[in-house]
Write a protein that holds these residues in place. Structure first.
Motif, short mmCIF file in Angstrom:
data_model
loop_
_atom_site.label_atom_id
_atom_site.label_comp_id
_atom_site.label_asym_id
_atom_site.label_seq_id
_atom_site.Cartn_x
_atom_site.Cartn_y
_atom_site.Cartn_z
N LEU A 1 47.07 -58.12 -50.15
CA LEU A 1 47.22 -56.78 -49.84
C LEU A 1 46.39 -55.98 -50.67
O LEU A 1 46.99 -55.31 -51.43
N GLN A 2 45.09 -55.98 -50.61
CA GLN A 2 44.24 -55.48 -51.73
C GLN A 2 43.25 -54.49 -51.08
O GLN A 2 43.27 -54.67 -49.84
N ASN A 3 42.76 -53.79 -51.88
CA ASN A 3 41.75 -52.63 -51.19
C ASN A 3 40.92 -53.07 -50.19
O ASN A 3 40.59 -52.40 -49.24
N GLU A 4 40.18 -54.21 -50.66
CA GLU A 4 39.09 -54.68 -49.63
C GLU A 4 39.78 -54.95 -48.20
O GLU A 4 39.00 -54.94 -47.42
N THR B 1 38.02 -47.98 -45.80
CA THR B 1 36.66 -48.10 -46.45
C THR B 1 36.40 -49.47 -47.14
O THR B 1 35.39 -49.66 -47.75
N GLY B 2 37.32 -50.52 -47.13
CA GLY B 2 37.43 -51.54 -47.65
C GLY B 2 36.20 -52.69 -46.84
O GLY B 2 36.19 -52.18 -45.64
N LYS B 3 35.38 -53.53 -47.39
CA LYS B 3 34.31 -54.26 -46.77
C LYS B 3 34.93 -54.78 -45.54
O LYS B 3 34.25 -55.26 -44.77
N ILE B 4 36.07 -55.27 -45.83
CA ILE B 4 36.71 -56.22 -44.76
C ILE B 4 37.65 -55.15 -43.97
O ILE B 4 37.75 -55.48 -42.50
N GLY B 5 38.31 -54.37 -44.44
CA GLY B 5 39.27 -53.57 -43.71
C GLY B 5 38.51 -52.79 -42.89
O GLY B 5 39.21 -52.52 -41.68
#
Length: 201
Positions: A19-22, A27-31
């Protein structure tokens, strides 16, 4: 979906997985690839915070697990296509915003962060030894993606003799079908399926 109430005692640890920003931020590269909107729609972060507050109130151990690599990905041993996609997007690089946690789930000073380079958080991290040495007998899981890290953790924890509870409302996958299949068909083989309100109660 059947749910069961489980007695939560001091030998229970809460594991929040990837549960991290990415993963969870738009705007996360995966999210931004579609996972973040589903996380928001399902209120995964708010539900995770409910579970986090309950665990802290009971002094249950809390572990934050994240995916993170060196900038050159020299520590990425997997040759699966998903790793190639991470490299293409320069995602989940340690020391960057993407491997930190959203403010709502910011780790407390006494809560450990384990960093992994694969799906299974017990592989090459020391997490399992840490849990067993402290007498943890039951792990409560939530995170993204349901059919990847959550399922892999449940399987590995079960193999290690730990009881497992999965908080369905603290999980999400890019596909509703993937999430449902994992929650309804696969995870019940290894875990009790519950929710954050039941855990908090």
């Amino acid at each position: 979906m059947a749910t069961n109430r489980t007695n939560m005692t001091q030998d229970v640890a809460l594991l929040l997985l990837d549960l991290q920003n990415e993963m969870v931020d738009p705007t996360g590269k995966i999210g931004k690839g579609g996972l973040a909107p589903i996380v928001a729609e399902r209120k995964v972060l708010q539900n995770a915070r409910r579970a986090l507050d309950a665990a802290r109130a009971r002094s249950n151990p809390v572990i934050h697990v994240r995916l993170g690599f060196r900038a050159d990905y020299a520590d990425a041993v997997s040759v699966a296509p998903r790793i190639s996609r991470l490299k293409e997007h320069n995602a989940a690089i340690l020391g960057t915003w993407g491997t930190e946690f959203p403010e709502i789930l910011a780790p407390a000073e006494n809560e450990l962060i384990f960093t992994k380079q694969c799906v299974n958080p017990f592989f090459n991290t020391g997490l399992l030894n840490w849990l067993l040495q402290r007498g943890v007998k039951h792990v409560v899981l939530g995170g993204v993606v349901t059919n990847l890290v959550v399922e892999a953790t449940a399987r590995a924890a079960d193999d290690a003799g730990l009881a497992v509870t999965v908080l369905e409302d603290v999980c999400a996958a890019p596909s509703a079908e993937w999430h449902a299949f994992s929650i309804e068909k696969m995870l019940p083989l290894f875990a009790t399926i519950s929710t954050s309100p039941q855990f908090a109660a």
